[in-house]
Write an enzyme that holds these catalytic residues in place. Structure first.
Site, PDB file in Angstrom:
ATOM      1  N   ASP A 188      32.468  52.244  46.973  1.00 45.39           N
ATOM      2  CA  ASP A 188      32.240  51.303  45.870  1.00 45.39           C
ATOM      3  C   ASP A 188      32.963  50.005  46.188  1.00 45.39           C
ATOM      4  OD1 ASP A 188      31.205  50.435  43.484  1.00 45.39           O
ATOM      5  OD2 ASP A 188      32.246  51.898  42.231  1.00 45.39           O
ATOM      6  N   LYS A 213      24.313  55.213  37.384  1.00 47.00           N
ATOM      7  CA  LYS A 213      25.497  55.123  36.521  1.00 47.00           C
ATOM      8  C   LYS A 213      25.175  54.386  35.229  1.00 47.00           C
ATOM      9  CE  LYS A 213      29.149  52.151  37.125  1.00 47.00           C
ATOM     10  NZ  LYS A 213      30.323  51.623  37.845  1.00 47.00           N
ATOM     11  N   ASP A 236      26.574  53.884  42.115  1.00 49.23           N
ATOM     12  CA  ASP A 236      25.459  53.240  41.413  1.00 49.23           C
ATOM     13  C   ASP A 236      24.593  52.497  42.433  1.00 49.23           C
ATOM     14  OD1 ASP A 236      26.645  50.701  41.898  1.00 49.23           O
ATOM     15  OD2 ASP A 236      27.808  50.864  40.058  1.00 49.23           O
ATOM     16  N   HIS A 263      31.965  41.000  43.344  1.00 48.13           N
ATOM     17  CA  HIS A 263      31.190  42.069  42.685  1.00 48.13           C
ATOM     18  C   HIS A 263      29.697  41.720  42.661  1.00 48.13           C
ATOM     19  CE1 HIS A 263      30.175  45.326  40.101  1.00 48.13           C
ATOM     20  NE2 HIS A 263      29.794  44.519  39.137  1.00 48.13           N
ATOM     21  N   ARG A 295      27.454  52.880  32.076  1.00 49.31           N
ATOM     22  CA  ARG A 295      28.813  52.682  31.555  1.00 49.31           C
ATOM     23  C   ARG A 295      28.755  52.547  30.036  1.00 49.31           C
ATOM     24  NH1 ARG A 295      33.770  51.343  33.269  1.00 49.31           N
ATOM     25  NH2 ARG A 295      33.226  50.993  35.439  1.00 49.31           N
ATOM     26  N   ARG A 345      33.980  40.445  37.486  1.00 51.24           N
ATOM     27  CA  ARG A 345      32.977  41.354  36.914  1.00 51.24           C
ATOM     28  C   ARG A 345      32.419  40.830  35.588  1.00 51.24           C
ATOM     29  NH1 ARG A 345      36.139  46.979  37.152  1.00 51.24           N
ATOM     30  NH2 ARG A 345      37.904  45.601  36.775  1.00 51.24           N
ATOM     31  N   ASP A 402      61.049  29.811  29.139  1.00 48.51           N
ATOM     32  CA  ASP A 402      59.969  30.194  28.208  1.00 48.51           C
ATOM     33  C   ASP A 402      58.871  31.016  28.886  1.00 48.51           C
ATOM     34  OD1 ASP A 402      58.784  28.317  29.801  1.00 48.51           O
ATOM     35  OD2 ASP A 402      58.326  26.888  28.196  1.00 48.51           O
ATOM     36  N   GLY A 403      59.072  31.348  30.153  1.00 50.86           N
ATOM     37  CA  GLY A 403      58.103  32.202  30.846  1.00 50.86           C
ATOM     38  C   GLY A 403      57.116  31.443  31.713  1.00 50.86           C
ATOM     39  N   GLU A 404      57.070  30.114  31.575  1.00 47.62           N
ATOM     40  CA  GLU A 404      56.106  29.344  32.383  1.00 47.62           C
ATOM     41  C   GLU A 404      56.500  29.366  33.863  1.00 47.62           C
ATOM     42  OE1 GLU A 404      55.901  25.495  30.562  1.00 47.62           O
ATOM     43  OE2 GLU A 404      54.739  26.249  28.857  1.00 47.62           O
TER      44      GLU A 404
END
Ligand code: R5P
Length: 284
Positions: free
Chosen positions: A210, A184, A160, A122, A186, A89, A33-35
């Site tokens: 960055d 910057k 930024d 971040h 966004r 982020r 089932d993908g698990e």
């Protein structure tokens, strides 16, 4: 022993050398089932250092499973190294009704570990979402290593104000050059507006620094501005070379000479290993 998550194989191996530890054999499988399933060897009385960048939802789940597996296998202490923290982020609810995703993820990871170490998050504040507070390792100094030694009157530019500290770290490690930053704004995930600073870049090499290059929109905008100002060569240095979609080819087409990132993410641009910095932090 060191336990490697699927997305951090290279860094985990580097860390075994730095720390002189063994690498655990992880048996991974997927149910029909993908698990996911992840099994580890006996850890009786040992410290387990799990190294896993949570770069996808599967990687997040795999980390939780590995944490539980090493405890079940008798690990005395569990240290979780998250070289790249996914959802990092999303550290605030930017609109009404949204979650603080970084906090939700941090809480889940905290339940299975004694200690969390992450690399250049971040925002440092995401460390406080972990219980106990995560420790952050600054690996940015190594980003100067792959840069050509003969850069012409270089400018280390962050796209930024938030990344100016990184640009200064890379400049200091390189040993010479000016630093500056753009402003910057966004507008969306891929729509970024850059307002140039007054720094003169004509006939100079520029290193755009960055923390993360994801879609490449931010750096592309910066490179476009630089192109209008008779810049010489443009290089990109980043801690986390996420490089989603066509970011790598887009930036190359935009005229970027080379992109240098670290192995917090396994990409063609992962020129620098954060293993020495993480090992030093761990006391290796
Ligand atoms: C945002 O503030 C970060 O520092 C990066 O500038 C951003 O995550 C880069 O994303 P993208 O490459 O998608 O513009």
């Amino acid at each position: 022993m060191i336990v490697a998550g699927s997305a951090s194989q290279t860094l985990a191996v580097e860390l075994t050398d730095e720390l002189d530890r063994e690498l655990a054999t992880v048996s991974s499988d997927r149910f029909p089932d993908g698990e996911l399933l992840a099994a580890v060897p006996d850890f009786a009385g040992e410290q387990a250092i799990i190294v896993a960048s949570t770069v996808s939802s599967d990687a997040h789940v795999e980390l939780l499973l590995l944490q539980d597996a090493v405890r079940e296998a008798g690990a005395e202490e569990v240290v979780t190294v998250i070289p790249y923290m996914g959802y990092g982020r999303q550290d605030a609810a930017f609109e009404e009704g949204q979650p603080i995703s970084a906090r939700a993820i941090a809480r889940a990871i905290s339940t299975g570990t004694d200690r969390v170490i992450t690399v250049n998050p971040h925002e440092e504040a995401v460390c406080d979402f972990f219980e106990p507070t995560a420790e952050s390792v600054d690996a940015a100094g190594r980003l100067a290593d792959p840069l050509p030694a003969d850069l012409v009157d270089p400018v280390f530019l962050s796209p930024d104000a938030g990344a100016i500290g990184l640009a200064e770290t890379v400049r200091d490690a390189y040993g010479r050059g000016e630093t500056d930053y753009f402003e910057k704004v966004r507008h969306s995930g891929t729509d970024v507006e850059i307002t140039p600073s007054d720094v003169s870049v004509a006939e100079r090499d520029v290193v755009v620094v960055d923390d993360i290059v994801a879609t490449g929109s931010t750096v592309s905008e910066a490179v476009a501005v630089l192109g209008e100002r008779s810049v010489e060569d443009v290089y990109v240095s980043c801690v986390h070379p996420l490089l989603v979609r066509d970011a790598y080819t887009d930036l190359s087409r935009a005229g970027v000479e080379a992109i240098y990132g670290t192995d917090t993410l396994e990409r063609g641009s992962s020129a620098v290993s954060v293993a020495p910095a993480v090992a030093e932090h761990l006391g290796g």
